[in-house]
Design a protein around this motif. Sequence first.
Motif, PDB file in Angstrom:
ATOM      1  N   TRP A 372       0.840  -1.212   0.000  1.00  0.00           N
ATOM      2  CA  TRP A 372       0.000   0.000   0.000  1.00  0.00           C
ATOM      3  C   TRP A 372       0.870   1.257   0.000  1.00  0.00           C
ATOM      4  O   TRP A 372       0.648   2.191  -0.768  1.00  0.00           O
ATOM      5  CB  TRP A 372      -0.929  -0.018   1.195  1.00  0.00           C
ATOM      6  N   GLU A 373       1.886   1.269   0.850  1.00  0.00           N
ATOM      7  CA  GLU A 373       2.771   2.428   0.927  1.00  0.00           C
ATOM      8  C   GLU A 373       3.558   2.608  -0.366  1.00  0.00           C
ATOM      9  O   GLU A 373       3.818   3.740  -0.792  1.00  0.00           O
ATOM     10  CB  GLU A 373       3.728   2.275   2.113  1.00  0.00           C
ATOM     11  N   ARG A 376       1.582   4.517  -3.202  1.00  0.00           N
ATOM     12  CA  ARG A 376       1.188   5.916  -3.031  1.00  0.00           C
ATOM     13  C   ARG A 376       1.930   6.820  -4.009  1.00  0.00           C
ATOM     14  O   ARG A 376       3.114   6.600  -4.289  1.00  0.00           O
ATOM     15  CB  ARG A 376       1.490   6.394  -1.612  1.00  0.00           C
ATOM     16  N   GLY A 377       1.211   7.851  -4.494  1.00  0.00           N
ATOM     17  CA  GLY A 377       1.863   8.918  -5.262  1.00  0.00           C
ATOM     18  C   GLY A 377       2.134   8.598  -6.716  1.00  0.00           C
ATOM     19  O   GLY A 377       3.293   8.380  -7.101  1.00  0.00           O
ATOM     20  N   SER A 459      -6.265   8.393  -0.775  1.00  0.00           N
ATOM     21  CA  SER A 459      -5.075   7.967  -0.031  1.00  0.00           C
ATOM     22  C   SER A 459      -3.909   7.623  -0.941  1.00  0.00           C
ATOM     23  O   SER A 459      -2.757   7.939  -0.641  1.00  0.00           O
ATOM     24  CB  SER A 459      -5.419   6.750   0.840  1.00  0.00           C
ATOM     25  N   LEU A 460      -4.190   6.964  -2.090  1.00  0.00           N
ATOM     26  CA  LEU A 460      -3.121   6.486  -2.957  1.00  0.00           C
ATOM     27  C   LEU A 460      -2.641   7.519  -3.969  1.00  0.00           C
ATOM     28  O   LEU A 460      -1.527   7.416  -4.471  1.00  0.00           O
ATOM     29  CB  LEU A 460      -3.584   5.225  -3.696  1.00  0.00           C
ATOM     30  N   HIS A 461      -3.466   8.497  -4.325  1.00  0.00           N
ATOM     31  CA  HIS A 461      -3.133   9.488  -5.354  1.00  0.00           C
ATOM     32  C   HIS A 461      -2.681   8.789  -6.643  1.00  0.00           C
ATOM     33  O   HIS A 461      -1.542   8.961  -7.105  1.00  0.00           O
ATOM     34  CB  HIS A 461      -2.030  10.436  -4.871  1.00  0.00           C
TER      35      HIS A 461
END
Length: 520
Positions: A372-373, A376-377, A459-461
């Motif tokens: 998940w981390e 992101r972005g 949250s993920l963008h």
Amino acid sequence: DFVITMTLSAADAAQHAIENPFLKPLIGHADMAVTLLLLLLLAAVFLKGFAEAIELATAVCIPYLLLNVVVLGRGLIEVLHRPGLVPHWHADLMRHGDWTGLAIASVLIFPKLALGLSGFETGVSVMPLIEGSREDEQSPDDPPRGRIRNTRKLLLGAALIMSVLLVTSSLVTTLLIPEAAYRQGGPASGRALAYLAHELMGNVFGSIYDGSTILILWFAGASAMAGLLHLIPRYLPRVGLAPEWVAHARPLVLVLFGFNVLITIIFRANVDAQGGAYATGVLVLMSSAAIAASIALWKEKLVAQSIYCMGVSVVFAYTTITNVIERPDGIIIASFFICFIVIISAVSRYWRSTELRVSGCKFCDPESEREWESLRGKMVSLVPIRSFDADVMKGRLEKIAENYKVDTPLAFIHVSLLDNRSEFLSPLQITIKREDQHYLIHISQAVAIANALAYAIASLHPVSVFLGLSRTNLMRQSFRYFLLGEGESGLMVYTILLKYWAALGKEKEEDRPLIFLMSD
């Protein structure tokens, strides 16, 4: 019940102030103004702080109980000095038959004494505020035994104080006060002990007792206010039936003060007029509590206690029905409250349906959290799907490849819902797996599909989002979303995100993902 606890108590306090021989020349018959002033002061105390309000309640209560003990003690001495009072009272009772006839009459008259039950219901409502013990903190998954133990002490103490003082005051006032003084408009009407305090101990002590009574009646609304400040934020916002600001004490105090003013004006600060509504509220609460206790004890296989509570339930049910028939104004005002709450709750749930409605997220395993981390972005493009069926994902991949140019990995995301859709907020559980060059994201425990998807996008963008659109009737889809949290999600996800981005204010438009609406 709680609102009228505040308005009735304030009106009763105003009535005592008006009847006081020293205050009457100053305030005359301004009962409405005095009642509103007392309600304003009550709200001001709670605006100051909850702890301060409880401390003041304690400071007001103890002197009042002590003064009652003094008045009742003086009354008992007077009864002993006049030995003919008890035989005379006994003779009057015998005119109505033997003890069986009196017992039957007492049962029939019991509904008229419903106001005497007041106090327990507001005390019970603040049980969760009672301090527990270190034992409770060390074992949070077990029942809070320390709090339960302290609650039993509170109830036992209240029962003993009320039983002794009420029975004694009933005896003393019956023996010492003439019947004519009790009649409507009489000097003892609604203030029997205050009447005795003035008659037996003079106007100075009587005025001190009046002052204490005014304070205790004024602050009797504190228990109701404390109960509402505890109950409303715990339940209504949680299921979306009230705005989020209701969870904050000070705005809620102002709203409740507005209700108090409205009810006081409607009833013209009349104690007797509010009595029926108050008795109805008290009895409905006590009846429902007795029924709940019966069910709980039966489930715990405590048969004897459950049968006893069933008997109590029957008594309260009879009392409630009789009170409603004799004084229908209570059920009428309650119906207005119910309609108001239902309408406001429906509007609130509709208005808040476009919030994210997620109270956080938990990952099913450490690998899912790491993935998940890493996503992101601007790392992936999200593709919401209704299942992880191989044919469904293959069809969606082919449609995307045919119509769009995608340079990033695709993350297929599927949302499953809670069984209990009445919850408005819930923490999500997230599982992520990698399959070839794509990702499979499973979100469970959601209260609504569109809101969970919007939370994941926020949250993920991601670089882009491919939302599917069905071709079913829009009205039908709207009702399915509103009632069940499912149905058409594409347009609703976009609506929720727009509201979320507008609330942020500072986020640049170029940082938002590209959103594509695809026909299923």
